[in-house]
Design an enzyme around this catalytic site. Structure first.
Site, PDB file in Angstrom:
ATOM      1  N   LYS A 100     -28.988  56.989 -96.678  1.00 17.78           N
ATOM      2  CA  LYS A 100     -28.177  57.656 -95.660  1.00 17.78           C
ATOM      3  C   LYS A 100     -27.975  56.713 -94.472  1.00 17.78           C
ATOM      4  O   LYS A 100     -28.913  56.005 -94.076  1.00 17.78           O
ATOM      5  CB  LYS A 100     -28.874  58.956 -95.219  1.00 17.78           C
ATOM      6  CG  LYS A 100     -28.077  59.792 -94.221  1.00 17.78           C
ATOM      7  CD  LYS A 100     -28.764  61.128 -93.918  1.00 17.78           C
ATOM      8  CE  LYS A 100     -27.981  61.984 -92.942  1.00 17.78           C
ATOM      9  NZ  LYS A 100     -28.623  63.289 -92.668  1.00 17.78           N
ATOM     10  N   SER A 134     -25.851  67.596 -93.119  1.00 19.20           N
ATOM     11  CA  SER A 134     -25.205  66.343 -92.789  1.00 19.20           C
ATOM     12  C   SER A 134     -25.354  65.248 -93.852  1.00 19.20           C
ATOM     13  O   SER A 134     -24.618  64.270 -93.812  1.00 19.20           O
ATOM     14  CB  SER A 134     -25.761  65.819 -91.464  1.00 19.20           C
ATOM     15  OG  SER A 134     -27.129  65.487 -91.583  1.00 19.20           O
ATOM     16  N   SER A 175     -30.223  69.708 -93.491  1.00 22.63           N
ATOM     17  CA  SER A 175     -29.305  68.662 -93.957  1.00 22.63           C
ATOM     18  C   SER A 175     -29.659  67.968 -95.258  1.00 22.63           C
ATOM     19  O   SER A 175     -28.852  67.195 -95.766  1.00 22.63           O
ATOM     20  CB  SER A 175     -29.134  67.605 -92.877  1.00 22.63           C
ATOM     21  OG  SER A 175     -28.219  68.071 -91.916  1.00 22.63           O
TER      22      SER A 175
HETATM   23  N1  GLN Z   1     -26.326  71.783 -89.773  1.00 20.88           N
HETATM   24  C1  GLN Z   1     -27.371  71.658 -88.798  1.00 20.88           C
HETATM   25  C2  GLN Z   1     -26.803  71.050 -87.544  1.00 20.88           C
HETATM   26  O1  GLN Z   1     -25.638  70.907 -87.470  1.00 20.88           O
HETATM   27  C3  GLN Z   1     -28.498  70.829 -89.349  1.00 20.88           C
HETATM   28  C4  GLN Z   1     -28.197  69.391 -89.383  1.00 20.88           C
HETATM   29  C5  GLN Z   1     -29.338  68.574 -89.875  1.00 20.88           C
HETATM   30  O2  GLN Z   1     -30.250  69.071 -90.527  1.00 20.88           O
HETATM   31  N2  GLN Z   1     -29.311  67.295 -89.534  1.00 20.88           N
HETATM   32  O3  GLN Z   1     -27.485  70.727 -86.628  1.00 20.88           O
END
Ligand code: GLN
Length: 484
Positions: free
Chosen positions: A76, A151, A175
């Site tokens: 990532k 994400s 995410s």
């Molecule tokens: N969707 C959540 C956010 O927008 C979690 C994102 C994540 O786990 N990095 O913060």
């Protein structure tokens, strides 16, 4: 070969049936063919990947190979990797070539794994659809009109489309698990502190955790053996004995107590998702598990609590991006304050700016007690709910996401709808617990459904066992998107 497990790839490499250079090249060819449409990678650097593959071949020849030596793994783009462009999905870091390796990256390097490229992600890991990336949305390989989740959406799409053998993700509020669910793959967010955050670009430090994403629980266990471990450069890294995460994979599930939180099975979950989850629970009963009804009464507050705490931490973490030392700087500006302002206004996207503003607000004098302190108190109560629940059960199960993958653009103008995508995953981060998602069927439009398995602290090996036994009995995890 693209369907081989990590273990099979490792065996083939050590038996010299294939070289790491050949294997890496076949993945690079596949990426060249499929990535332009999926947009799963931000950076692909064949020269650097192949140089690592040559070194891995030398190690294989010398007989000093480890389990993952020579296997192409994607990373990532939140992980700093020496000499690789590391953008975190943001214009702010569009020109940042990292001078050092994140701990997780150096662990993979030491194991002899190949860095196959940097995967696309929501900007600074803020999002549930991968649409906030400065590098454009990622497409779901099961239906390219739909999002892969976020994400870690680039990672999930890359693994589902077999563009890499496995890959890394990070999970602050879901995410790893939510994109794994939406793309029909497996993903594990470990207990907070198990994987070092050193060199992982910070979003919300008390919640962020790295973890593996792959096609099976067995693959995740092999990845965990490399990723986990103490690192003195991260003050929240936990000093624990080294574990073999494969050790319990083959244990029978007889007597396993599965807790089903009534709050997870209430309104909000799609009927198609509910059907697949119920079938998975029935399969677990066949495997010898018993079901316990439990309650997590404060979990309904997890989304509002998260959207106070995560932006608060983000507003502090992201203050370092000022256009001075590295990253984006506005081409034209007046004095120093104007340079900060313009660089940040132009370098950060809309969602990141929204979070910085919310975070700054809830931490400001006069609002700190009303929002931040209150949210911290509820966070503790959410964690206590789990402590009570684990007196009655061994693992907790439920859906990973309330729906299957939605259409690109569908939730773009409604942040609250987007935030609700993580309604089942966020409590786990607030409590610091390990959570995973595994494929358990298909819902509307033939899109994958994910089953969430939540363990007690440090129960990763048991969760992997629980997932592996299911994967021996079912084949959802080995289904591949059509035409890919
Ligand atoms: N969707 C959540 C956010 O927008 C979690 C994102 C994540 O786990 N990095 O913060």
């Amino acid at each position: 070969m693209f369907e081989s497990s990590l273990k099979q790839l490792g065996d083939a490499l050590r038996a010299k049936q294939i070289s790491s250079v050949e294997l890496t090249q076949s993945y690079l060819d596949r990426m060249a063919q499929l990535n332009p449409e999926l947009n799963a990678f931000i950076t692909i650097n064949p020269e650097m990947s192949l140089a690592q593959a040559e070194a891995a071949d030398a190690r294989l020849a010398a007989g000093t190979a480890e389990a993952l030596t020579g296997i192409p793994i994607a990373q990532k783009d939140i992980f700093c990797a020496k000499d690789w462009l590391t953008t975190c999905g943001s214009k702010m870091l569009h020109n940042f070539v990292s001078p050092y390796d994140a701990h997780v990256i150096s662990q993979f390097n030491n194991a002899g794994a190949i860095n196959l490229g940097k995967t696309n992600m929501d900007e600074f890991a803020m999002g549930s659809s991968n649409e906030t990336s400065y590098y454009g949305a990622v497409k779901n390989p099961w239906d390219t009109a739909r999002v892969p989740g976020g994400s870690s959406g680039g990672t999930a799409a890359a693994v589902a489309a077999r563009l890499c053998a496995a890959a890394t993700g990070t999970d602050t509020g879901g995410s790893i698990r939510q994109p794994a669910a939406l793309c029909g793959i497996s993903g594990l967010k470990p207990t907070y502190g198990v994987c070092s955050r050193y060199g992982m670009i910070a979003f919300a430090s008390s919640l962020d955790q790295a973890g593996p994403m792959g096609r099976s629980a067995e693959d995740l266990a092999l990845m965990m053996n490399v990723m986990a471990g103490f690192d003195e450069r991260d003050s929240t890294s936990l000093q624990r004995d080294k574990e073999d995460y494969t050790r319990d994979l083959n244990k029978p599930l007889t007597g396993l107590r599965i807790g089903l939180p009534k709050e997870f099975f209430a309104a909000g979950m799609g009927a198609d998702v509910a059907k697949a989850i119920e079938a998975a629970i029935a399969e677990y009963k066949k495997l010898g598990a018993t079901i316990v009804d439990i309650s997590l009464p404060n979990s309904k507050l997890s989304v509002p609590v998260y959207y106070v705490l995560a932006p608060a931490e983000a507003s502090s973490n992201l203050s370092r991006f000022d256009g001075v030392r590295y990253g984006y700087r506005a081409p034209e500006y007046g004095d120093l304050a104007d340079m900060y302002e313009k660089s940040r206004a132009q370098g950060f996207g809309a969602e990141v700016q929204r979070r910085i503003m919310i975070g700054t607000y809830v931490l400001s004098h006069g609002y700190y007690d009303a929002y931040y302190i209150k949210a911290q108190r509820i966070r503790r109560q959410i964690a206590q709910d789990f402590v009570a629940a684990y007196k009655q059960c061994d693992v907790i199960m439920g859906p990973t996401s309330p729906s299957t993958a939605f259409k690109l653009g569908e939730k773009g103008d409604d942040p609250v709808q987007m935030y609700l995508s993580d309604i089942y995953t966020i409590a786990v981060n607030l409590a610091g617990l390990p959570g995973m998602s595994i494929p358990c069927g298909f819902g509307n439009n033939n899109m994958p459904v994910g089953l969430q398995i939540i363990g007690n602290y440090f129960d990763e090996a048991r969760m992997l066992n629980v997932a592996h036994q299911y994967q021996l009995a079912t084949d959802w995890h080995s289904r591949a998107p059509q035409g890919i």
